[in-house]
Design an enzyme around this catalytic site. Structure first.
Site, short mmCIF file in Angstrom:
data_model
loop_
_atom_site.label_atom_id
_atom_site.label_comp_id
_atom_site.label_asym_id
_atom_site.label_seq_id
_atom_site.Cartn_x
_atom_site.Cartn_y
_atom_site.Cartn_z
CE LYS A 1 -2.64 -56.95 37.79
NZ LYS A 1 -1.32 -57.43 38.22
CE1 TYR B 1 -6.10 -58.27 38.91
CE2 TYR B 1 -6.97 -58.20 36.67
CZ TYR B 1 -6.01 -58.63 37.57
OH TYR B 1 -4.97 -59.41 37.13
N1 LIG Z 1 -3.97 -65.92 36.10
C1 LIG Z 1 -4.37 -65.06 35.18
O1 LIG Z 1 -5.19 -65.37 34.28
C2 LIG Z 1 -3.78 -63.66 35.14
C3 LIG Z 1 -4.11 -62.84 34.07
C4 LIG Z 1 -3.57 -61.56 34.02
C5 LIG Z 1 -2.73 -61.13 35.01
N2 LIG Z 1 -2.45 -61.93 36.06
C6 LIG Z 1 -1.56 -61.42 37.09
O2 LIG Z 1 -0.50 -62.33 37.28
C7 LIG Z 1 -0.03 -62.26 38.61
C8 LIG Z 1 -0.04 -63.66 39.25
O3 LIG Z 1 -1.36 -64.14 39.21
P1 LIG Z 1 -1.74 -65.68 39.46
O4 LIG Z 1 -2.75 -66.03 38.45
O5 LIG Z 1 -0.53 -66.52 39.59
O6 LIG Z 1 -2.54 -65.54 40.83
P2 LIG Z 1 -2.35 -66.21 42.25
O7 LIG Z 1 -2.09 -67.66 42.10
O8 LIG Z 1 -3.50 -65.75 43.07
O9 LIG Z 1 -1.01 -65.52 42.77
C9 LIG Z 1 -1.00 -64.25 43.30
C10 LIG Z 1 0.14 -64.22 44.27
O10 LIG Z 1 0.20 -62.92 44.84
C11 LIG Z 1 0.32 -63.10 46.23
N3 LIG Z 1 -0.10 -61.95 47.01
C12 LIG Z 1 -1.34 -61.42 47.17
N4 LIG Z 1 -1.27 -60.38 48.02
C13 LIG Z 1 0.04 -60.25 48.39
C14 LIG Z 1 0.74 -59.39 49.25
N5 LIG Z 1 0.13 -58.40 49.93
N6 LIG Z 1 2.09 -59.55 49.39
C15 LIG Z 1 2.74 -60.53 48.73
N7 LIG Z 1 2.12 -61.42 47.91
C16 LIG Z 1 0.79 -61.26 47.76
C17 LIG Z 1 -0.49 -64.32 46.54
O11 LIG Z 1 -0.13 -64.79 47.84
P3 LIG Z 1 -1.14 -65.55 48.82
O12 LIG Z 1 -1.04 -67.00 48.39
O13 LIG Z 1 -0.56 -65.29 50.16
O14 LIG Z 1 -2.50 -64.94 48.61
C18 LIG Z 1 -0.02 -65.21 45.41
O15 LIG Z 1 1.23 -65.77 45.71
C19 LIG Z 1 -0.95 -61.27 39.34
O16 LIG Z 1 -0.34 -59.98 39.35
C20 LIG Z 1 -2.20 -61.26 38.47
O17 LIG Z 1 -2.92 -60.04 38.58
C21 LIG Z 1 -2.95 -63.19 36.14
#
Ligand SMILES: NC(=O)c1ccc[n+]([C@@H]2O[C@H](COP(=O)([O-])OP(=O)(O)OC[C@H]3O[C@@H](n4cnc5c(N)ncnc54)[C@H](OP(=O)(O)O)[C@@H]3O)[C@@H](O)[C@H]2O)c1
Length: 163
Positions: free
Chosen positions: A153, A149
């Site tokens: 990034k 992962y």
């Molecule tokens: N939460 C954290 O602590 C954290 C920390 C650092 C970075 N981030 C980053 O922040 C961003 C959002 O994360 P989040 O925590 O909100 O996670 P999340 O709730 O899992 O959201 C991820 C989103 O990406 C979508 N997705 C996955 N594969 C996809 C594809 N092929 N095409 C289009 N959409 C797709 C998912 O859709 P589905 O519902 O269809 O799977 C979901 O809507 C991500 O880039 C993550 O790496 C998060």
């Protein structure tokens, strides 16, 4: 002077995630928001009415081009793209299949390059536009078992820093 609302396109906007909240926030700031996700039903429940919903799988060239064309046809421009869609991939490297590693690179890294290649010609023609990529602190400082992962990034970061 009356200015038209900013047009914002956001990826990965399923309910409960960061993308969903970003849509609500941009809309509450007066922007016209295009929320996208792989499944339209995953985005049910927006409180703000200024949010349109479109289907977009960020791993698909066809989806990316179709969504950009649709928004430009309707609004004449895209001011801001937020590449938020992301997939987790945690665990010991030897336990993670190559298919899962490829899928994570497709979602977290190649998607950002794909979107940049598709949207930059429009933004460059207008000499205006902002692309926001959602990274992660592990892209700078990987923690145990976050290697795949974390590498996805940090990889996009290098790829778009030197376009
Ligand atoms: N939460 C954290 O602590 C954290 C920390 C650092 C970075 N981030 C980053 O922040 C961003 C959002 O994360 P989040 O925590 O909100 O996670 P999340 O709730 O899992 O959201 C991820 C989103 O990406 C979508 N997705 C996955 N594969 C996809 C594809 N092929 N095409 C289009 N959409 C797709 C998912 O859709 P589905 O519902 O269809 O799977 C979901 O809507 C991500 O880039 C993550 O790496 C998060």
């Amino acid at each position: 002077m009356v200015t038209s609302p900013k047009v914002v396109l956001i990826t990965g906007c399923s309910k409960g995630g960061i993308g969903f909240s970003l849509c609500e926030e941009f809309a509450s700031q007066g922007c016209k928001v295009y929320a996208t996700a792989r499944k339209l039903e995953s985005m049910e429940g927006f409180a703000h009415e200024n949010i349109e919903q479109l289907k977009l799988d960020v791993t698909s060239d066809e989806d990316v081009h179709e969504v950009i064309s649709t928004v430009i046809e309707r609004e004449g421009r895209i001011d801001v793209v937020v590449n938020n869609a992301g997939a987790a991939c945690m665990g010991p490297l030897i336990d993670i299949s190559m298919d899962d590693i490829r899928r994570t690179y497709e979602t977290n890294t190649f998607s950002i390059i794909r979107m940049a290649k598709a949207i930059i010609p429009y933004m460059a023609a207008r000499k205006s536009g902002t692309i926001v990529n959602i990274g992660s602190v592990v892209g700078e400082t990987p923690t145990p078992w976050s290697g795949v992962y974390a590498s996805t990034k940090s990889a996009w970061s290098s790829s778009v820093r030197a376009l």
